[in-house]
Design an enzyme around this catalytic site. Sequence first.
Site, mmCIF file in Angstrom:
data_model
loop_
_atom_site.group_PDB
_atom_site.id
_atom_site.type_symbol
_atom_site.label_atom_id
_atom_site.label_comp_id
_atom_site.label_asym_id
_atom_site.label_seq_id
_atom_site.Cartn_x
_atom_site.Cartn_y
_atom_site.Cartn_z
ATOM 1 N N ARG A 18 -52.433 2.603 -1.752
ATOM 2 C CA ARG A 18 -50.484 2.786 -1.790
ATOM 3 C C ARG A 18 -50.336 1.452 -3.239
ATOM 4 N NH1 ARG A 18 -46.553 -1.189 -2.898
ATOM 5 N NH2 ARG A 18 -47.888 -2.819 -1.533
ATOM 6 N N ASP A 19 -50.693 0.219 -3.225
ATOM 7 C CA ASP A 19 -49.805 -0.346 -4.067
ATOM 8 C C ASP A 19 -50.070 0.232 -5.744
ATOM 9 O OD1 ASP A 19 -48.931 -2.178 -5.740
ATOM 10 O OD2 ASP A 19 -49.531 -3.503 -4.767
ATOM 11 N N HIS A 210 -51.093 -11.975 -2.955
ATOM 12 C CA HIS A 210 -50.910 -10.433 -3.405
ATOM 13 C C HIS A 210 -50.729 -10.789 -4.636
ATOM 14 C CE1 HIS A 210 -49.225 -6.217 -2.748
ATOM 15 N NE2 HIS A 210 -49.223 -6.260 -3.898
ATOM 16 N N HIS A 212 -50.922 -9.967 -8.567
ATOM 17 C CA HIS A 212 -50.830 -8.573 -9.927
ATOM 18 C C HIS A 212 -51.244 -9.411 -10.899
ATOM 19 C CE1 HIS A 212 -49.407 -4.992 -8.171
ATOM 20 N NE2 HIS A 212 -48.550 -5.730 -7.589
ATOM 21 N N CYS A 243 -45.323 -2.082 -9.611
ATOM 22 C CA CYS A 243 -44.418 -1.754 -8.675
ATOM 23 C C CYS A 243 -43.122 -0.486 -9.557
ATOM 24 C CB CYS A 243 -43.631 -2.352 -7.959
ATOM 25 S SG CYS A 243 -42.755 -2.323 -7.402
ATOM 26 N N ASN A 252 -52.742 -4.544 -9.008
ATOM 27 C CA ASN A 252 -53.292 -5.415 -8.671
ATOM 28 C C ASN A 252 -55.162 -6.409 -8.923
ATOM 29 O OD1 ASN A 252 -52.447 -4.205 -6.362
ATOM 30 N ND2 ASN A 252 -51.373 -6.117 -5.675
HETATM 31 P P1 HMG Z 1 -31.348 3.684 0.109
HETATM 32 O O1 HMG Z 1 -31.504 5.295 -0.941
HETATM 33 O O2 HMG Z 1 -30.113 3.152 0.269
HETATM 34 O O3 HMG Z 1 -30.860 4.637 1.513
HETATM 35 O O4 HMG Z 1 -32.634 3.429 -0.434
HETATM 36 P P2 HMG Z 1 -30.283 5.646 2.675
HETATM 37 O O5 HMG Z 1 -30.650 4.838 3.991
HETATM 38 O O6 HMG Z 1 -29.181 5.355 2.166
HETATM 39 O O7 HMG Z 1 -30.785 7.266 3.144
HETATM 40 C C1 HMG Z 1 -30.435 8.021 1.124
HETATM 41 C C2 HMG Z 1 -31.996 8.470 1.818
HETATM 42 O O8 HMG Z 1 -33.381 8.250 1.609
HETATM 43 C C3 HMG Z 1 -31.819 9.431 2.953
HETATM 44 O O9 HMG Z 1 -31.745 11.676 2.419
HETATM 45 C C4 HMG Z 1 -32.512 9.489 4.058
HETATM 46 O O10 HMG Z 1 -32.520 9.906 4.599
HETATM 47 C C5 HMG Z 1 -34.069 8.859 2.600
HETATM 48 P P3 HMG Z 1 -30.499 12.526 1.984
HETATM 49 O O11 HMG Z 1 -30.232 12.435 3.360
HETATM 50 O O12 HMG Z 1 -30.250 12.219 1.067
HETATM 51 O O13 HMG Z 1 -31.857 13.445 1.763
HETATM 52 N N1 HMG Z 1 -34.744 7.965 3.679
HETATM 53 C C6 HMG Z 1 -35.820 7.977 3.958
HETATM 54 N N2 HMG Z 1 -36.251 9.261 3.886
HETATM 55 C C7 HMG Z 1 -37.757 8.800 4.242
HETATM 56 N N3 HMG Z 1 -38.345 7.968 4.239
HETATM 57 C C8 HMG Z 1 -38.076 6.899 4.767
HETATM 58 C C9 HMG Z 1 -36.153 7.164 4.616
HETATM 59 N N4 HMG Z 1 -34.955 6.108 4.222
HETATM 60 C C10 HMG Z 1 -34.016 6.587 3.891
HETATM 61 N N5 HMG Z 1 -38.443 5.588 5.016
HETATM 62 C C11 HMG Z 1 -34.688 2.690 0.478
HETATM 63 C C12 HMG Z 1 -33.009 2.328 0.639
HETATM 64 C C13 HMG Z 1 -35.494 1.621 1.439
HETATM 65 C C14 HMG Z 1 -35.027 4.206 1.338
HETATM 66 C C15 HMG Z 1 -35.517 3.161 -0.746
HETATM 67 O O14 HMG Z 1 -34.561 2.097 -1.172
HETATM 68 C C16 HMG Z 1 -36.565 3.219 -0.173
HETATM 69 O O15 HMG Z 1 -37.726 3.903 0.015
HETATM 70 N N6 HMG Z 1 -37.131 2.017 -1.726
HETATM 71 C C17 HMG Z 1 -38.592 1.553 -1.688
HETATM 72 C C18 HMG Z 1 -39.116 1.551 -2.860
HETATM 73 C C19 HMG Z 1 -40.763 1.258 -2.402
HETATM 74 O O16 HMG Z 1 -41.469 1.500 -2.414
HETATM 75 N N7 HMG Z 1 -41.449 0.159 -3.492
HETATM 76 C C20 HMG Z 1 -42.502 0.078 -4.220
HETATM 77 C C21 HMG Z 1 -43.136 -0.615 -2.850
HETATM 78 S S1 HMG Z 1 -43.099 -2.383 -3.034
HETATM 79 C C22 HMG Z 1 -44.232 -3.106 -4.097
HETATM 80 O O17 HMG Z 1 -44.691 -2.405 -4.400
HETATM 81 C C23 HMG Z 1 -44.655 -4.723 -3.965
HETATM 82 C C24 HMG Z 1 -45.411 -5.067 -3.114
HETATM 83 O O18 HMG Z 1 -46.778 -4.152 -3.557
HETATM 84 C C25 HMG Z 1 -45.676 -6.739 -3.159
HETATM 85 C C26 HMG Z 1 -45.631 -7.036 -4.145
HETATM 86 O O19 HMG Z 1 -46.474 -6.679 -5.269
HETATM 87 O O20 HMG Z 1 -44.743 -7.680 -5.112
HETATM 88 C C27 HMG Z 1 -45.150 -4.626 -1.775
HETATM 89 MG MG MG Z 2 -47.871 -5.291 -4.977
#
Ligand code: HMG
Ligand code: MG
Length: 311
Positions: A18-19, A210, A212, A243, A252
């Site tokens: 995933r990450d 966690h 990086h 990310c 990581n």
């Molecule tokens: P948004 O645009 O505000 O969402 O995004 P919305 O609720 O307004 O919906 C917009 C569109 O997204 C709609 O589709 C929804 O259906 C769809 P449309 O009508 O435009 O076709 N949608 C989804 N589709 C699939 N799955 C879903 C989903 N939710 C809404 N779950 C949202 C808000 C949270 C969805 C967006 O910002 C997002 O997906 N963000 C994810 C970002 C991400 O994955 N970042 C990387 C992971 S975090 C990380 O790496 C850090 C970590 O490793 C720890 C560290 O290192 O610190 C964990």
């Molecule tokens: Mg991470």
Amino acid sequence: MPEKSFPTTVKIVEVGPRDGLQNEPTFVPTAMKVELIGRLVRAGVTTIEAAAFVSPKWVPQMADGFQVLREIDRHQGVVFSALVPNLKGLEAALEAKCDEVAVFAAASETFSQKNINCSIAESIDRFAPVLERALREGVRVRGYVSCVLGCPFDGEIDPHQVALVASGLYQMGCYEISLGDTIGTGTPLNARRMIEACAKDVPVSALAGHFHDTRGMAIANVYAALQSGIAIFDSSVSGIGGCPYSPGATGNVATEDVVYLCDELGLTTGVNLPALVEAGEFISTVLGRETSSRVARAMAARRARAASSHS
Ligand code: HMG
Ligand code: MG
């Protein structure tokens, strides 16, 4: 002899699928993700973050989460989890039969906006029904806090702010809180300070590190976290990842390096290092670049020397 304060068993949460793969410039085919996960299981990894049910517009590399979870072999005692940012993500994860899910918040307001398009407070409100529904279905929920040792937009982060978000997630019902040094700015001293602030509100046994490795400090931070009593570490095979919403951050800490450290300290991980190194070689070949694991590189060089001395 391990230090007296060290745990004897360390839980490795493999986040490479995933990450690691969420940040690749090109889409890694589903079959390669499935193969990687199979190899990690055969190496003895028992907790694997396999997917993210997030918006495919935000992170296209994770769009095949359902297929990945459908195609992997399930094994007794191996937990497959996925990130879910909201109820829509949870529904998809439940349909894909995830054993666990993880919600992800941040200790920095700007990062929260950039990563999940809402404030920290709004994210906590959004997670409440996710937790309620997941726990009703018997699915455990992990909580992430990002930017615990610095934010790419807001700079320094107060450890008390990290503790506030961590304890909020814990009180909501997250069984484990992963503390993410998203951009790899942390060093052992501030890592320990931050962990100690969190441990006032969340049992240290429920905290995970966690780290990086952007500045090469991740393994030092793992050691510092062990000294603070942390026994759970997220890591990524071959050190892949980063990310997409954290500019400049690299992967990581490599799982191979964490397992080597634990082996040398006499701490049990249950992971077989040579088999893990092979899994890392597989994904490095798929991605077409050298592993970031120093241990894997050293083991490969040693193998090459041994092979040339026998030829
Ligand atoms: P948004 O645009 O505000 O969402 O995004 P919305 O609720 O307004 O919906 C917009 C569109 O997204 C709609 O589709 C929804 O259906 C769809 P449309 O009508 O435009 O076709 N949608 C989804 N589709 C699939 N799955 C879903 C989903 N939710 C809404 N779950 C949202 C808000 C949270 C969805 C967006 O910002 C997002 O997906 N963000 C994810 C970002 C991400 O994955 N970042 C990387 C992971 S975090 C990380 O790496 C850090 C970590 O490793 C720890 C560290 O290192 O610190 C964990
Ligand atoms: Mg991470």
